[in-house]
Motif scaffolding. Structure first.
Motif, PDB file in Angstrom:
ATOM      1  N   ILE A 137      -6.127  -1.504  -2.166  1.00 54.49           N
ATOM      2  CA  ILE A 137      -6.735  -2.120  -0.983  1.00 54.49           C
ATOM      3  C   ILE A 137      -7.652  -3.266  -1.388  1.00 54.49           C
ATOM      4  CG2 ILE A 137      -8.767  -0.605  -0.779  1.00 54.49           C
ATOM      5  CD1 ILE A 137      -6.533  -1.809   2.148  1.00 54.49           C
ATOM      6  N   THR A 138      -8.254  -3.166  -2.568  1.00 51.76           N
ATOM      7  CA  THR A 138      -9.079  -4.268  -3.084  1.00 51.76           C
ATOM      8  C   THR A 138      -8.209  -5.475  -3.401  1.00 51.76           C
ATOM      9  OG1 THR A 138     -10.732  -2.741  -3.966  1.00 51.76           O
ATOM     10  CG2 THR A 138     -10.692  -4.966  -4.887  1.00 51.76           C
ATOM     11  N   ARG A 139      -7.049  -5.226  -4.007  1.00 47.63           N
ATOM     12  CA  ARG A 139      -6.128  -6.326  -4.297  1.00 47.63           C
ATOM     13  C   ARG A 139      -5.667  -7.004  -3.011  1.00 47.63           C
ATOM     14  NH1 ARG A 139      -3.963  -2.685  -8.196  1.00 47.63           N
ATOM     15  NH2 ARG A 139      -2.214  -2.165  -6.811  1.00 47.63           N
ATOM     16  N   SER A 164      -6.265 -10.847  -1.877  1.00 47.33           N
ATOM     17  CA  SER A 164      -5.092 -11.666  -1.594  1.00 47.33           C
ATOM     18  C   SER A 164      -5.208 -12.356  -0.237  1.00 47.33           C
ATOM     19  CB  SER A 164      -3.840 -10.784  -1.631  1.00 47.33           C
ATOM     20  OG  SER A 164      -2.693 -11.510  -1.236  1.00 47.33           O
ATOM     21  N   ILE A 165      -5.687 -11.633   0.757  1.00 45.40           N
ATOM     22  CA  ILE A 165      -5.851 -12.211   2.105  1.00 45.40           C
ATOM     23  C   ILE A 165      -6.891 -13.326   2.076  1.00 45.40           C
ATOM     24  CG2 ILE A 165      -6.615 -11.741   4.455  1.00 45.40           C
ATOM     25  CD1 ILE A 165      -3.856 -10.573   3.722  1.00 45.40           C
ATOM     26  N   ALA A 166      -8.010 -13.084   1.412  1.00 50.83           N
ATOM     27  CA  ALA A 166      -9.058 -14.105   1.316  1.00 50.83           C
ATOM     28  C   ALA A 166      -8.545 -15.337   0.583  1.00 50.83           C
ATOM     29  CB  ALA A 166     -10.280 -13.530   0.611  1.00 50.83           C
ATOM     30  N   LEU A 204       0.856  -1.182   0.000  1.00 54.47           N
ATOM     31  CA  LEU A 204       0.000   0.000   0.000  1.00 54.47           C
ATOM     32  C   LEU A 204       0.897   1.238   0.000  1.00 54.47           C
ATOM     33  CD1 LEU A 204      -2.595  -1.117   2.708  1.00 54.47           C
ATOM     34  CD2 LEU A 204      -2.680  -1.478   0.233  1.00 54.47           C
ATOM     35  N   CYS A 205       0.650   2.124  -0.942  1.00 52.96           N
ATOM     36  CA  CYS A 205       1.512   3.298  -1.083  1.00 52.96           C
ATOM     37  C   CYS A 205       1.003   4.468  -0.248  1.00 52.96           C
ATOM     38  CB  CYS A 205       1.600   3.705  -2.556  1.00 52.96           C
ATOM     39  SG  CYS A 205       2.433   2.473  -3.589  1.00 52.96           S
TER      40      CYS A 205
END
Length: 215
Positions: free
Chosen positions: A197-199, A203-205, A168-169
């Motif tokens: 944040i969607t990516r 990724s976590i899911a 996250l930038c």
């Protein structure tokens, strides 16, 4: 799916990450419960600033018994996000024990990397009880194309745990949305902040799903 966002160092952006992850999951149609387990109560303050209808429920539970009480509360939700407490080990330990996966936000700074070691220690302790507990480092407030950003990945490789390929930038969109108790998917849905944040949420899911299928 219970996601803890923790780092024993304050100021790493964990509340911003936690709130915006919750927003992604809620916007996708899932029932989301947000637990503010930080005595500072930043997420509760964010919720109080909101004038629109809530995207998700926000409950304050800065308690060392969180891991015992949460299962009954979580039963009616698809996703639970825990914003954990920095510097208070007993609260952090309970939040970690309640989680399926722990996100450890780390800014591209040697201070953040050093502080992450304590959070990693708490996660490893919790694995004595919850052997399937996962953890993932997320580089936050990254400034692209800098040597410091590259160095933090090399430093994190010395710890146990996954390093997310989604970073996250540093973006003003996160702060602008927070001022009104909103998330970036509401205030800037086509922004880079919303996309990244969607990516991360996906990724976590996916990481949790892959682990569950392998078990």
């Amino acid at each position: 799916m219970i996601i803890g966002v923790l780092n024993q160092k304050g100021g790493v952006g964990k509340t911003t990450i936690a709130i915006n992850l919750a927003g992604v999951y809620a916007k996708s149609g899932q029932r989301v419960l947000f637990i503010d387990a930080d005595p500072q109560g930043s997420a509760l303050a964010w919720s109080a600033a909101r004038e629109a209808e809530p995207l998700f429920a926000v409950v304050g539970m800065a308690k060392p018994t969180l891991h015992k009480e949460l299962p009954d509360m979580a039963a009616d939700y698809d996703v639970v996000i825990i914003d954990g407490a920095p510097r208070v080990s007993e609260l952090a330990r309970s939040a970690i024990l309640a989680s399926d996966i722990v996100i450890i936000p780390v800014q591209p700074s040697p201070y953040d990397v050093w502080a992450a070691a304590e959070t990693v220690r708490l996660v490893e302790e919790a694995r004595q009880i919850r052997e399937n507990l996962q953890s993932v480092f997320v580089v936050n407030r990254k400034i692209v194309n800098t040597a410091l950003a590259r160095a933090v990945y090399a430093a994190l490789a010395n710890f146990s745990g996954t390093i997310s390929d989604v970073s996250l930038c540093q973006r003003v969109a996160y702060a602008e949305s927070a001022m009104n108790g909103q998330v970036v998917l509401e205030t800037a849905p086509r922004s880079e902040a919303a996309r990244e944040i969607t990516r991360l949420a996906r990724s976590i899911a996916a990481q949790l799903t892959t682990k569950a299928q392998a078990a």
